[in-house]
Design an enzyme around this catalytic site. Sequence first.
Site, short mmCIF file in Angstrom:
data_model
loop_
_atom_site.label_atom_id
_atom_site.label_comp_id
_atom_site.label_asym_id
_atom_site.label_seq_id
_atom_site.Cartn_x
_atom_site.Cartn_y
_atom_site.Cartn_z
N TYR A 266 51.28 38.73 47.21
CA TYR A 266 50.87 37.48 46.55
C TYR A 266 50.57 37.82 45.09
O TYR A 266 49.50 37.53 44.56
CB TYR A 266 49.66 36.84 47.23
N CYS A 362 39.79 33.74 47.69
CA CYS A 362 39.13 32.57 47.08
C CYS A 362 38.57 31.65 48.15
O CYS A 362 37.98 30.62 47.81
CB CYS A 362 40.09 31.83 46.16
#
Length: 414
Positions: A266, A362
């Site tokens: 990612y 996150c």
Amino acid sequence: MSRGEAERVELTVGAVAPGGHCVARLDGQVVFVRHALPGERVVAEITEVHRGFLRADAVTVLDAAADRVEPPCPYARPGRCGGCDLQHVAPAAQLDWKTSVVVEQLTRLGGLTPAELDRLDVRVEALPGGPLGWRSRVRYAVDAADRAGLLKHRSHEVVPVDRCLIAHPAIRDLPVLADSGTRWPDAEVVATVASTGGDVSVATVTDGTTTPVSGPPVVREVAAGREWRLPADTFWQVHPAAADTLVAAVLAQLAPQPGESAWDLYGGAGLFAAALADRVGPSGRVTLVESAAQGVAAARDNLTDLPQVEIVAARVETALARRRITGPVDLVVLDPPRTGAGAPVVRAVLAAGPRAVAYVACDPAAFARDVRTFTGAGWRLAELRGFDLFPMTQHVELVGLLVPDARRRPDAGC
Ligand SMILES: C[S@@+](CC[C@H](N)C(=O)[O-])C[C@H]1O[C@@H](n2cnc3c(N)ncnc32)[C@H](O)[C@@H]1O
């Protein structure tokens, strides 16, 4: 007793919960209360009725908590802008609030014991710069009268605003909001950027198509000791200090050595790949995997001086399952979107035999679920840092170091 929307009730507010609210009870039913603090006595207006729980906004505070402050923004109020969840909480107490959420998620979803949490000593840390003026990317929504504004909480309704106090000062100075007289016919979103390299850009987005309005369409960012050039709508960390903070945390946890191999999964434009490549040096190898075409293009454009970096344009799960990337590998950075990496990705990463994984998260819930997959496979969360990359909002960023648990390995003690 059944309750209805807009009904007002008196509540004693309990602990914080993920999502920017606290939990209260009404006739035995759970109520998620925004604009409140633990321990407060409030009058709350019910905003949503669900089977088994209610949502409500504290509209009058009868007994205020010591950590309550006057929200600096006039739009951070019940029924107005939904962008900030914690403007009514003193900045230091916002860090405690987020720490509580992380600990609760790691306990409930991650299965960590109190002893493990004590050892990790989780504390969400503030970034330099204070709680206002940090947001370097703001996407304003456009209402039916063509005015730019921000969305209400859990709604597509646009609240016209004349300022956003968490926006970077250079964004606040732009004549894009309703009070400037500017209107945005045909635009769905007005996307603004104020980069760490000093560029300020505005674009509109309609039906997924971005049209530059002012400023450079490619902005400069400065991070990890490099200058980056990125199309303004490419993913980049939003707080000006975030990129360097995360890179420093990841490098400290992984301690990459010259000649090692690493995966940046990612990887976006390659923030961590660049930092890893500097550490593993020309004899090492870094493989970045990213699925968004823009991120891949930005990585290709920005990492040309690092021949040890290979860029793979693919979904991480596909790249692993179809063996477009294969182990062995020494180090892995996982920085997935809010949904987390998921068990198949975690298991495939572990099968590649890394000595350490740095997980940048996150969403504490998704992170906690993935930690459980690691621990179920005989790994442990060795270190955890939390950063307040999004002051005034409920969001928090975590960087966790996962390593094989020597105590649980079959060859332990040999
Ligand atoms: C949280 S961002 C991190 C980007 C980068 N590490 C950084 O810090 O700038 C997550 C990135 O994952 C990408 N992404 C989302 N889902 C993906 C998937 N299934 N496979 C590969 N990349 C994905 C997004 O396009 C985005 O660039």
